[in-house]
Design a protein around this motif. Structure first.
Motif, short mmCIF file in Angstrom:
data_model
loop_
_atom_site.label_atom_id
_atom_site.label_comp_id
_atom_site.label_asym_id
_atom_site.label_seq_id
_atom_site.Cartn_x
_atom_site.Cartn_y
_atom_site.Cartn_z
N GLU A 25 0.86 -1.20 0.00
CA GLU A 25 0.00 0.00 0.00
C GLU A 25 0.89 1.24 0.00
OE1 GLU A 25 -2.57 0.07 3.43
OE2 GLU A 25 -3.27 -1.98 3.10
N ASN A 75 3.29 2.56 2.59
CA ASN A 75 2.59 2.52 3.87
C ASN A 75 2.82 1.18 4.55
OD1 ASN A 75 0.79 2.81 6.03
ND2 ASN A 75 -0.98 2.21 4.78
N GLU A 76 2.30 0.12 3.98
CA GLU A 76 2.52 -1.20 4.59
C GLU A 76 2.46 -2.27 3.51
OE1 GLU A 76 -0.45 -2.23 7.46
OE2 GLU A 76 -2.12 -1.69 6.17
MG MG Z 1 -3.61 -0.56 5.46
#
Ligand code: MG
Ligand code: ADP
Length: 387
Positions: A259, A271-272
């Motif tokens: 992400e 993000n992750e």
């Molecule tokens: Mg997430």
């Protein structure tokens, strides 16, 4: 980090999966349609994947007998969620092929490890600090505020996160979260959010789905849009480069979703990552010639990876349990599926969960169409039906 050559495991063999949720269920569907037998390990007797699998081992993720039973049934084993204890995957790997590896899953289990990993690989992410002590709390750099405090482990769908405006709020939030290890991230001004699903084989081949645009509501993914030309080319290039770097730098084998946040200046930060198929890749079942779940089967089985092709513009809408409780009703009511299915190009996926609860992912709807305009228009009509 070069992956070793692994022989193909051909249809007729049994593929196993740790976890019996909807992701496991869609993996089972893909495996079975290609002629594999399947085995699922999940403690819940009525798990979505367990219900449709040839074999369901109803045991906890750390139950030695259950793990042995799964390894006995399956020729290769994957996972459908990142919180499978890494030790369980390590134990399974001594008996059978496991992908992704325990080490890769362990990185995704812990936000602090994950962010340090991104940094080490030169993948940009939001400025952050690990909060694991009073001293760390006091040493927080002013530039991280306002920020978002997130538990390092076990957060999902926006759970285990608190937005903090200043130091006092940060201290209070850390207490609210039980003073467990947390990551404080600078709160970024997001232009929009995207993700990408890629698959990396044992031979190092990487293929990917198109870059997806995601809209969250209350911290939960609500909508994924995958429309031709919708994402600026420089953004897509940064996303793909970073995702590849993560996969290669991790020696990753399997399906990986990363992400990203896109900022106002067009730059992209990670993000992750999820070491498995992802909610934002569900559209690929209906809109691509190879779905993210078929990619999971192919990587696990060591089959050739061919580049997926999107054949329709797509919009995916999540179906949450809230839909069963229209305008404050207490008792659940079955939604009007016929009305939704009456719209052209609507593909309904329900996971067969027995109980609808607010915020629970019960299913999703993918809308495909010849053109972006029709896809968006139909999605707007479907969204009205879905509340
Ligand atoms: Mg997430
Ligand atoms: P989860 O594991 O619950 O998906 P995420 O870290 O992906 O947790 O956060 C959920 C959502 O919260 C993100 O998709 C984004 O909309 C928002 N968010 C998270 N971190 C930030 C940040 N640093 N700045 C701005 N928004 C954020």
């Amino acid at each position: 980090n070069e992956p070793a050559a692994f022989p193909s495991i051909l249809p007729g063999a049994t593929l196993g999966v740790m976890g019996g949720g909807q992701l496991g269920q869609m993996f089972v569907h893909a495996a079975q349609s290609m002629g594999y037998r399947t085995a699922v390990l999940d403690p819940d007797a009525a798990s979505p994947a367990g219900l449709v699998s040839h074999r369901h081992v109803a045991a906890g993720y750390e139950n030695a007998e259950g793990l042995a039973a799964l390894a006995h049934e399956a020729d290769a084993i994957t996972t459908e969620f990142e919180n499978v204890p890494a030790a369980a995957l390590t134990a399974l790997a001594q008996l059978k092929r496991v992908a992704p590896a325990a080490a890769a899953v362990a990185i995704a289990q812990d936000r602090a490890t994950e962010k340090n990993h991104f940094r080490q690989l030169g993948v940009p992410c939001a400025p952050f600090a690990v909060i694991d002590s009073e001293a760390a709390l006091q040493a927080v750099d002013e530039e991280l505020l306002p920020g978002i405090l997130k538990t390092a482990r076990l957060g999902y769908d926006g759970k285990g996160q608190i937005t903090v405006a200043d130091r006092a709020a940060l201290r209070e939030a850390w207490q609210t979260l039980g003073q467990v290890v947390c990551v404080l991230e600078q709160r970024l001004e997001l232009d929009y959010e995207v993700s990408v699903v890629l698959a990396r084989g044992f031979d190092g081949t990487i293929v990917h789905l198109p870059v997806q645009r995601n809209i969250h509501r209350n911290g939960i993914l609500a909508t994924t849009l995958v429309l031709p030309g919708h994402i600026a080319e420089p953004v897509a290039q940064q996303v793909l480069q970073a995702a590849r770097r993560i996969a290669e730098g991790t020696g990753y084998v399997g399906v990986l979703c990363v992400e990203f946040f896109v900022l106002g200046d067009g730059s992209v930060v990670a993000n992750e990552m999820a070491p498995r198929p992802h909610n934002s890749g569900h559209y690929s079942i209906d809109a691509c010639d190879v779905s993210q779940f078929e990619l999971q089967v192919r990587t696990l089985a060591g089959l050739p990876l061919t580049a997926p092709r999107q054949h329709s513009p797509a919009v995916m809408l999540n179906v949450l349990g809230d839909l069963w409780f229209p305008s404050g009703s207490q008792a659940p009511r079955t939604p009007d599926w016929a009305a939704i299915l009456g719209l052209p190009g609507v593909h309904l996926h329900l996971y067969g969960k027995a109980e609808a609860r607010r915020g629970r992912k019960m299913g999703h709807v993918t809308i495909t169409a010849d053109t972006t305009e029709v896809a968006l228009e139909t999605a707007a009509r479907a969204a009205r039906q879905l509340g």
